[in-house]
Design a protein around this motif. Sequence first.
Motif, PDB file in Angstrom:
ATOM      1  N   LEU A 112     -15.921  -7.220  -6.063  1.00 26.17           N
ATOM      2  CA  LEU A 112     -14.803  -6.540  -7.240  1.00 26.17           C
ATOM      3  C   LEU A 112     -15.037  -6.067  -7.764  1.00 26.17           C
ATOM      4  O   LEU A 112     -15.607  -4.440  -8.622  1.00 26.17           O
ATOM      5  CB  LEU A 112     -14.038  -7.204  -7.771  1.00 26.17           C
ATOM      6  CG  LEU A 112     -13.260  -7.038  -9.250  1.00 26.17           C
ATOM      7  CD1 LEU A 112     -12.448  -6.103  -9.168  1.00 26.17           C
ATOM      8  CD2 LEU A 112     -13.132  -8.067 -10.205  1.00 26.17           C
ATOM      9  N   LYS A 123     -14.852  -1.710  -8.572  1.00 23.49           N
ATOM     10  CA  LYS A 123     -14.895  -1.195 -10.763  1.00 23.49           C
ATOM     11  C   LYS A 123     -15.720  -0.785 -11.570  1.00 23.49           C
ATOM     12  O   LYS A 123     -15.186   0.158 -11.369  1.00 23.49           O
ATOM     13  CB  LYS A 123     -14.566  -2.800 -10.566  1.00 23.49           C
ATOM     14  CG  LYS A 123     -14.765  -2.418 -12.474  1.00 23.49           C
ATOM     15  CD  LYS A 123     -14.382  -3.902 -12.775  1.00 23.49           C
ATOM     16  CE  LYS A 123     -14.469  -3.828 -14.617  1.00 23.49           C
ATOM     17  NZ  LYS A 123     -14.702  -5.059 -15.292  1.00 23.49           N
ATOM     18  N   ASN A 154      -7.468  -6.675 -16.110  1.00 19.94           N
ATOM     19  CA  ASN A 154      -7.028  -7.112 -15.294  1.00 19.94           C
ATOM     20  C   ASN A 154      -7.136  -6.211 -13.896  1.00 19.94           C
ATOM     21  O   ASN A 154      -6.339  -6.507 -13.323  1.00 19.94           O
ATOM     22  CB  ASN A 154      -4.947  -7.153 -15.682  1.00 19.94           C
ATOM     23  CG  ASN A 154      -4.785  -7.666 -16.640  1.00 19.94           C
ATOM     24  OD1 ASN A 154      -5.346  -9.168 -16.939  1.00 19.94           O
ATOM     25  ND2 ASN A 154      -3.854  -7.300 -17.574  1.00 19.94           N
ATOM     26  N   TYR A 155      -8.301  -6.398 -13.187  1.00 17.25           N
ATOM     27  CA  TYR A 155      -8.814  -5.656 -12.457  1.00 17.25           C
ATOM     28  C   TYR A 155      -8.336  -6.652 -11.136  1.00 17.25           C
ATOM     29  O   TYR A 155      -8.777  -7.462 -11.390  1.00 17.25           O
ATOM     30  CB  TYR A 155     -10.200  -5.696 -11.832  1.00 17.25           C
ATOM     31  CG  TYR A 155     -10.675  -4.121 -12.373  1.00 17.25           C
ATOM     32  CD1 TYR A 155     -10.395  -3.300 -12.140  1.00 17.25           C
ATOM     33  CD2 TYR A 155     -11.178  -3.944 -13.970  1.00 17.25           C
ATOM     34  CE1 TYR A 155     -10.789  -1.320 -12.399  1.00 17.25           C
ATOM     35  CE2 TYR A 155     -10.847  -2.799 -14.889  1.00 17.25           C
ATOM     36  CZ  TYR A 155     -10.626  -1.549 -13.649  1.00 17.25           C
ATOM     37  OH  TYR A 155     -11.379  -0.468 -14.311  1.00 17.25           O
ATOM     38  N   ALA A 156      -8.390  -6.471 -10.301  1.00 21.89           N
ATOM     39  CA  ALA A 156      -8.279  -7.070  -8.432  1.00 21.89           C
ATOM     40  C   ALA A 156      -8.065  -6.537  -7.374  1.00 21.89           C
ATOM     41  O   ALA A 156      -7.908  -5.455  -7.863  1.00 21.89           O
ATOM     42  CB  ALA A 156      -6.306  -7.756  -8.474  1.00 21.89           C
ATOM     43  N   ALA A 192      -8.296  -6.334  -2.889  1.00 23.50           N
ATOM     44  CA  ALA A 192      -7.689  -7.150  -2.590  1.00 23.50           C
ATOM     45  C   ALA A 192      -8.603  -6.154  -0.162  1.00 23.50           C
ATOM     46  O   ALA A 192      -7.947  -5.181  -0.951  1.00 23.50           O
ATOM     47  CB  ALA A 192      -6.227  -7.171  -2.378  1.00 23.50           C
ATOM     48  N   TYR A 233      -5.360  -2.656 -11.201  1.00 25.70           N
ATOM     49  CA  TYR A 233      -5.682  -2.698 -12.933  1.00 25.70           C
ATOM     50  C   TYR A 233      -4.338  -2.069 -13.824  1.00 25.70           C
ATOM     51  O   TYR A 233      -3.797  -1.772 -13.250  1.00 25.70           O
ATOM     52  CB  TYR A 233      -7.338  -2.428 -12.861  1.00 25.70           C
ATOM     53  CG  TYR A 233      -7.605  -0.813 -13.081  1.00 25.70           C
ATOM     54  CD1 TYR A 233      -7.522  -0.451 -13.761  1.00 25.70           C
ATOM     55  CD2 TYR A 233      -7.860  -0.394 -11.621  1.00 25.70           C
ATOM     56  CE1 TYR A 233      -7.541   1.778 -14.193  1.00 25.70           C
ATOM     57  CE2 TYR A 233      -7.759   1.257 -11.990  1.00 25.70           C
ATOM     58  CZ  TYR A 233      -7.999   1.731 -12.393  1.00 25.70           C
ATOM     59  OH  TYR A 233      -7.806   3.198 -12.839  1.00 25.70           O
TER      60      TYR A 233
END
Length: 135
Positions: A14, A18, A78-80, A82, A93
């Motif tokens: 991440l 990011k 709120n980063y995610a 996948a 995000y």
Amino acid sequence: MSEAVAHEEPFPDLADIKSLEEALHRPEVRRSRDALEGLLADNFVEFGASGIVYDRATIIDLLLQEDGGGEGELRASNYALAAISDDAVLLTYESERTQKDGVRRSVLRSSIWKRAGDRWQMLFHQGTIKRGFNA
């Protein structure tokens, strides 16, 4: 054989993706054609919150024309991350910015990053304004 090599390459975490995403938020990157061309894939597409679809050349030209005024600092949270294939990831995000007129704008964002040789490039981006949030 090249596919086997791609599978052996480390998958980004991440923090890696990011960092690339947030580079695109910085004015010095947005004003650099070389930096933008390095970060955006040749077949990059963006679905803008306005409903307009932008290709790579258009978005680069628009970013280079930004004057940097009128918008406050972009705050992202709120980063995610996948995995969507062996060589692509989906980053999601939320962002918020207070504009110079005091209006806060919150946006749900998603980007697809694809491995291009030894680096990652953004292939797709979409921002959707959160309804009922803007104040």
